[in-house]
Design a protein around this motif. Structure first.
Motif, PDB file in Angstrom:
ATOM      1  N   CYS A  49       0.758  -1.067  -0.111  1.00  0.00           N
ATOM      2  CA  CYS A  49      -0.006  -0.049  -0.105  1.00  0.00           C
ATOM      3  C   CYS A  49       0.784   1.277  -0.006  1.00  0.00           C
ATOM      4  O   CYS A  49       1.759   1.571   0.750  1.00  0.00           O
ATOM      5  CB  CYS A  49      -0.934  -0.083   1.225  1.00  0.00           C
ATOM      6  SG  CYS A  49      -1.944   1.469   0.992  1.00  0.00           S
ATOM      7  N   GLN A  51       1.116   5.282   0.664  1.00  0.00           N
ATOM      8  CA  GLN A  51       0.551   6.629   0.876  1.00  0.00           C
ATOM      9  C   GLN A  51       1.415   7.798   0.443  1.00  0.00           C
ATOM     10  O   GLN A  51       2.667   7.641   0.704  1.00  0.00           O
ATOM     11  CB  GLN A  51       0.738   6.547   2.477  1.00  0.00           C
ATOM     12  CG  GLN A  51      -0.445   5.582   2.870  1.00  0.00           C
ATOM     13  CD  GLN A  51      -0.415   5.443   4.534  1.00  0.00           C
ATOM     14  OE1 GLN A  51       0.401   5.860   5.023  1.00  0.00           O
ATOM     15  NE2 GLN A  51      -1.521   5.222   4.862  1.00  0.00           N
ATOM     16  N   SER A  60      -3.275  14.266  -0.032  1.00  0.00           N
ATOM     17  CA  SER A  60      -2.518  12.887   0.051  1.00  0.00           C
ATOM     18  C   SER A  60      -3.466  11.996  -0.272  1.00  0.00           C
ATOM     19  O   SER A  60      -4.749  11.876  -0.286  1.00  0.00           O
ATOM     20  CB  SER A  60      -2.224  12.565   1.786  1.00  0.00           C
ATOM     21  OG  SER A  60      -3.459  12.653   2.371  1.00  0.00           O
ATOM     22  N   SER A  62      -3.920   7.471  -0.675  1.00  0.00           N
ATOM     23  CA  SER A  62      -3.508   6.103  -0.263  1.00  0.00           C
ATOM     24  C   SER A  62      -4.038   5.130  -1.562  1.00  0.00           C
ATOM     25  O   SER A  62      -5.268   4.964  -1.580  1.00  0.00           O
ATOM     26  CB  SER A  62      -4.042   5.672   1.015  1.00  0.00           C
ATOM     27  OG  SER A  62      -3.863   4.504   1.431  1.00  0.00           O
TER      28      SER A  62
END
Length: 117
Positions: A49, A51, A60, A62
């Motif tokens: 994952c 970010q 931001s 993710s």
């Protein structure tokens, strides 16, 4: 800039889009965490994952759509660029698609209103 596990054409597009929006790699803060969901043991053992945070704007994202960290890095940058573009007021492809669907829905609603007495 890194080369991701996608086609050369997509890598070129990403570099061009980043230059167009004046986003530099130095402005990005990237962290990796463990994904969740399907993928079995592979997902449980690796941090796929991604970010990604654009430091100047504070936006931001993710992304953990794929099992590959490299592909998720590319997807995170693409999504971040779309959000930066949208926040700057420019018309994004996603916004165009939503606008087209809204117009289509309005047309259908008007046609249905004519049919029903």
């Amino acid at each position: 800039m890194s080369v991701f596990a996608v086609s050369d054409e997509k890598n070129r597009w990403l570099r061009m889009k980043m230059a167009e929006l004046a986003v530099r790699e130095e402005d990005l803060e990237e962290t990796f965490v463990r994904s969740s969901g399907s993928g079995g043991q592979h997902v449980n053992k690796t941090s796929t994952c991604v970010q990604l945070r654009h430091i100047p704007s504070g936006i931001s994202v993710s992304v953990s759509r794929e099992r590959s960290q490299s592909i998720n890095r590319f997807l995170a940058r693409r999504e971040l660029l779309e959000r930066i573009e949208a926040s700057s007021g420019l018309q994004t492809p996603e916004a165009k698609r939503i606008e087209r669907l809204r117009k289509q829905k309005d047309r259908r609603r008007r046609r249905t209103a004519k049919k029903v007495p």
